[in-house]
Structures are given as structure tokens and as C-alpha cells.
Motif scaffolding. Structure first.
Motif, short mmCIF file in Angstrom:
data_model
loop_
_atom_site.label_atom_id
_atom_site.label_comp_id
_atom_site.label_asym_id
_atom_site.label_seq_id
_atom_site.Cartn_x
_atom_site.Cartn_y
_atom_site.Cartn_z
N GLU A 76 22.22 85.77 43.53
CA GLU A 76 23.44 85.74 44.21
C GLU A 76 24.48 87.05 44.12
OE1 GLU A 76 25.49 81.84 45.36
OE2 GLU A 76 26.87 82.63 44.09
N ASP A 114 23.88 81.68 53.66
CA ASP A 114 24.21 81.33 52.26
C ASP A 114 24.48 82.70 51.46
OD1 ASP A 114 25.49 79.38 49.99
OD2 ASP A 114 23.66 80.24 49.09
N TYR B 67 21.88 75.24 50.19
CA TYR B 67 23.34 74.95 49.53
C TYR B 67 23.42 75.85 48.64
CZ TYR B 67 23.08 71.19 52.89
OH TYR B 67 23.21 70.56 54.07
N GLY B 68 22.69 76.85 48.25
CA GLY B 68 22.77 77.84 46.98
C GLY B 68 22.94 77.24 45.59
#
Lengths: 272, 272
Positions: A76, A114, B67-68
């Protein structure tokens, strides 16, 4: 990102290089292991030193999932770092996903929404309704596995269905799917001689080509058979670039390897 | 977990039910959204009410990745909760992974080591060297996609290579891979009539059968054509069980649906 924007970037940078960010903690320089997030520290250094030489980054999700939540956080942070600092760079989640319809939609959300990747690699085995949910996203790209760079490609992909190899059947069939203009394809550099036939079926699509370098593929051959009017190629190198050095200056060594490839690409673009 | 332990559990519980934990925040009871971790809260309630009725749980990773990091944490909490409280239950990471060798090893580590699942689903498209890294783990199981339950299965899986359907070629070929005794296979319940042929090729392997219930497959037909001496079947139901109710007592409703399936399975086992 649109395909037109990607082509413009290729022409501006004189490069169609994609760098694979496949970070193995056993292979990165030791001094990084003291960092709070060694995977992200490694990626950030590589990105800082190579972003002007490449047009795409491709983290392979396996290398992040192997480290659990820490790995997913590093993924991320990496995609956010690229999107914030180099929004002109095309990003590929090399995830090789694919499932029944409602489930593929969840994967598409994971990578397109996401994590805000521009594209994701997808496996074709489950057919149309496993791929179309990815294709439904505007300005996002679905990179379908066609002919992969590994030896196992000969187990099924090159076998013939009705006198046509499975990977060609995949290419032909995928053209009939809804929003097929959002498709790109994985074709391994280790099988450059197949590229002529492939271009007969999908003359206009972008190809993501792994296997140059560590796996033995040849850049000139890939370009000879695979390039089209819009270039149409993203050549990936992972290990050959990111593990070029092992000291404090590892990212400089990566930059040199990337620059050597970019130079070759610039020559090819000038000739074409 | 060994296959023998799984068979023993099936006989003890008189059930070969697998419950798919595919949690969509848009579908779970509203009161759970106030919880710190709604996905885990939902799963915990379902597990608490159904663990005596099933022998396997199968979270599909797409529903967590969407949802990461929160989703990945919920997946980790879910598998840990099952392993700590019900270690006799077989766990399946429905991830449909597969990549070149060194990358598949990273996926295997992610699911077998980091998350301690008993098994993972894997796509066959990339062939032998994409699957064997998963097979190298002792007492872990690799569930290869053969014939899936969706309409897209007819795009490639049922096409013929040398007069043999692709999915049969996958079954035959996979038997020659190293540690192939660690293989199980996905065969959709919506194609029960194919199970007779499939049992000719892999008489002894366990089959994970999705598609009973919401997708229209029939339990009796699957058992008639697919059951072997060791039962050899795990019948999955996801939406039909986990979304049976929508109030505070949702898990009770799930338990009733699971009990109805377990009852049918007990009858079939008593007759066989």
C-alpha cells in the motif's frame, strides 16, 4: 490512465521499461533490515533512482502477501508513493487473479479502488465471466495471461484446441468480451518467436513482456516481432534490476542496469 | 492436516460440508457494522454456531483483499480463531493463485506458513512449475482448479485438446507432478454429470465442490457420481448459509441452513 497517456509517456521518456518490484527480504541489502519497513525502504530507494528511466512499476503481490499484514502495508505504501510522486507512471498489480463473477468484482475493487493500481494481471482459465468484471472499470487495464515465460507454459498453453494453441484461443476469445479494449496481454520474452503470430490476432493491444534478462529473453527479438505502431510493449525486468547491487549504493546499481535497458530501447525507438 | 484426519472427521461428524466465508460488508447484518472489526465479528458468530456441522471453512481471499489492510487483518484473525478453537477443522484459502516457480513459493509461504491454512486453491494455466512449489509442503493440500462452477468454464475448460477436454488434460497431467498426492481438485456441482468421467481419472483424490445451493447444483447428483471409498468430497456452500438471516440472530439462521445440509449428508453416508 489511458492507453494514449501511456504511449505519450513512452515517447517522452524513450523507454518502455517496466520494473518489477518483487522484494524478497533474503535478497535485499542487509542494512535495510534495520528499517521500520524494509520492503518499502527498498522500493522507495529503487523508485527514487529509476523513475526517470521506466514507464511502469509492477509489484508482484506474492512477495508482499508472504509477509502478511506487514507485506500488505508495504504494498500500500509503495503504490501510494508512486501515485503521489510519479502519477505519470503506469502501475501494474501482478496478482494473476480470477474467480467467478461476483468474486472477481471484489478483486477488481481491491486493486483498482482500494490500492489505485492502473492495471492488474488476470488468469484466463475460468473464462469470460471471471474476466469481464475487471474490464468494467474505466481507464483501468486488465492484463490477461496468454503465453507465460516459464517452462510450464508448454503443459497447457501451447497445446492445441481445434488445431489452435490454447493461448491463441484465449487471445481470440478475449476479443469478444465486453470492454475488451481494456485488455492487455502477458507474453513471455522467452518465446519471442511466437510474437509474430500473436500480433496477427491482437495487432493493437499492449503486451506485458516478462523474461528479458534473468530468464533469458532477448530484447531485440521481442521488439522485432512484437512492436506495433503505438510501440505496444512493456518490457519487464525484476531481479536483473532490483538486485543489481547489495551495498549502501544498491539503488545506484539498479539505476545503471535500468539505464542500460533504457538506452537499448531508445536506440530501437530511434530506428523504428 | 493429513487426508486421513480429514476423512476421520467426516465420519465422526457425519458431514462433508465446507462453509465459504465470503464476507461482503453490504450483505451482513447492519448491527455488526458498529463492531471494531465487522468482518471478523460476522465470521466468529458463524463459526461459533456452525463448527459442529461442517468439516471445513473456506474464506475466499477476494472478499478480504477488497477491504485492504483491514480485510487482511480480518482474514488473519479468522484463520487464527479457527485454528485455536477448532484445530480439527480443515481450512481452505480460496485464493486461486499461481505464478512462476519462485513466486509460487512466496504464495505458498503466505498461505501455508504465515496464515497456517491447511490448503489453498491454485489455477493450472501456468503448468507444472507454477503448482509444484505448493505441493512441496508436507501435510498441506493444493486444490487445483479443474472444472469450475461458472458459465465461463465452457470457454476453455471444456474445449478439447487432442480429443480430450482441457480440464481432463489438467487432471491427467497433474498426476505426473512431484508430490501429486497433495493434490485435491475443484469441480463445480453445476456440472455433476461430468463427475463420473472425472472419477475415472482421479479415483482417490478429494474434490472441493462449489455451486450447491445459490448456483443451482444438486447434492444428491454430486454424491451419486463423485463419492469414493473415502467419501472424497467437500461440498461448499457460501451465500446460502452465511446470508440465511439478517437480524441479530443471523448466525442461528446460518446454523439451521448448515444443519439441513448436514442432515442430507448424514442420510447419504448412512446409505452408502
Amino acid at each position: 490512465m489511458t492507453t494514449q497517456q501511456l504511449v505519450a509517456e513512452i515517447k517522452r521518456k524513450k523507454s518502455f521499461l517496466c520494473i518489477g518490484l518483487d522484494v524478497d527480504l533474503n535478497k535485499i541489502p542487509e542494512h535495510l533490515l534495520e528499517e521500520e519497513d524494509p520492503i518499502f525502504a527498498f522500493n522507495k530507494a529503487i523508485i527514487d533512482e529509476t523513475h526517470h528511466l521506466c514507464v511502469a512499476y509492477k509489484p508482484n503481490t506474492a512477495f508482499y502477501e508472504a509477509y502478511g499484514i506487514k507485506g500488505w502495508k508495504a504494498l500500500e505504501k509503495t503504490i501510494n508513493y508512486i501515485n503521489e510522486n510519479h502519477p505519470e507512471i503506469f502501475t501494474i498489480a501482478d496478482a494473476k487473479r480470477g474467480d467467478i463473477g461476483n468474486t472477481s468484482t471484489m478483486y477488481a475493487k481491491a486493486f483498482f479502488e482500494d490500492l489505485s493500481f492502473d492495471s492488474v494481471t488476470v488468469a484466463p482459465y475460468m473464462g469470460k465471466d471471471s474476466v469481464e468484471p475487471f474490464l468494467a472499470f474505466d481507464n483501468k487495464h486488465t492484463i490477461l495471461l496468454a503465453l507465460t515465460s516459464n517452462q510450464g507454459a508448454f503443459d497447457f498453453q501451447t497445446q492445441k484446441i481445434d488445431h489452435q494453441e490454447v493461448y491463441k484461443k484465449v487471445l481470440e476469445t478475449s476479443k469478444t468480451w465486453q470492454n475488451s479494449s481494456n485488455l492487455m496481454y502477458v507474453v513471455g520474452a522467452t518465446k519471442a518467436e511466437y510474437l509474430g503470430d500473436i500480433r496477427q490476432i491482437i495487432p493493437d493491444s499492449f503486451l506485458l513482456v516478462p523474461g528479458v534478462g534473468a530468464q533469458g529473453g532477448n530484447l531485440q527479438d521481442v521488439c522485432k516481432y512484437g512492436m506495433n505502431e503505438n510501440i505496444g510493449l512493456l518490457i519487464n525486468s525484476s531481479r536483473g534490476i532490483i538486485y543489481a547491487g547489495n551495498g549502501k549504493d544498491f539503488a545506484k546499481a539498479s539505476s545503471e542496469k535500468a539505464a542500460a535497458l533504457q538506452n537499448q530501447m531508445e536506440e530501437i525507438l530511434n530506428l523504428s
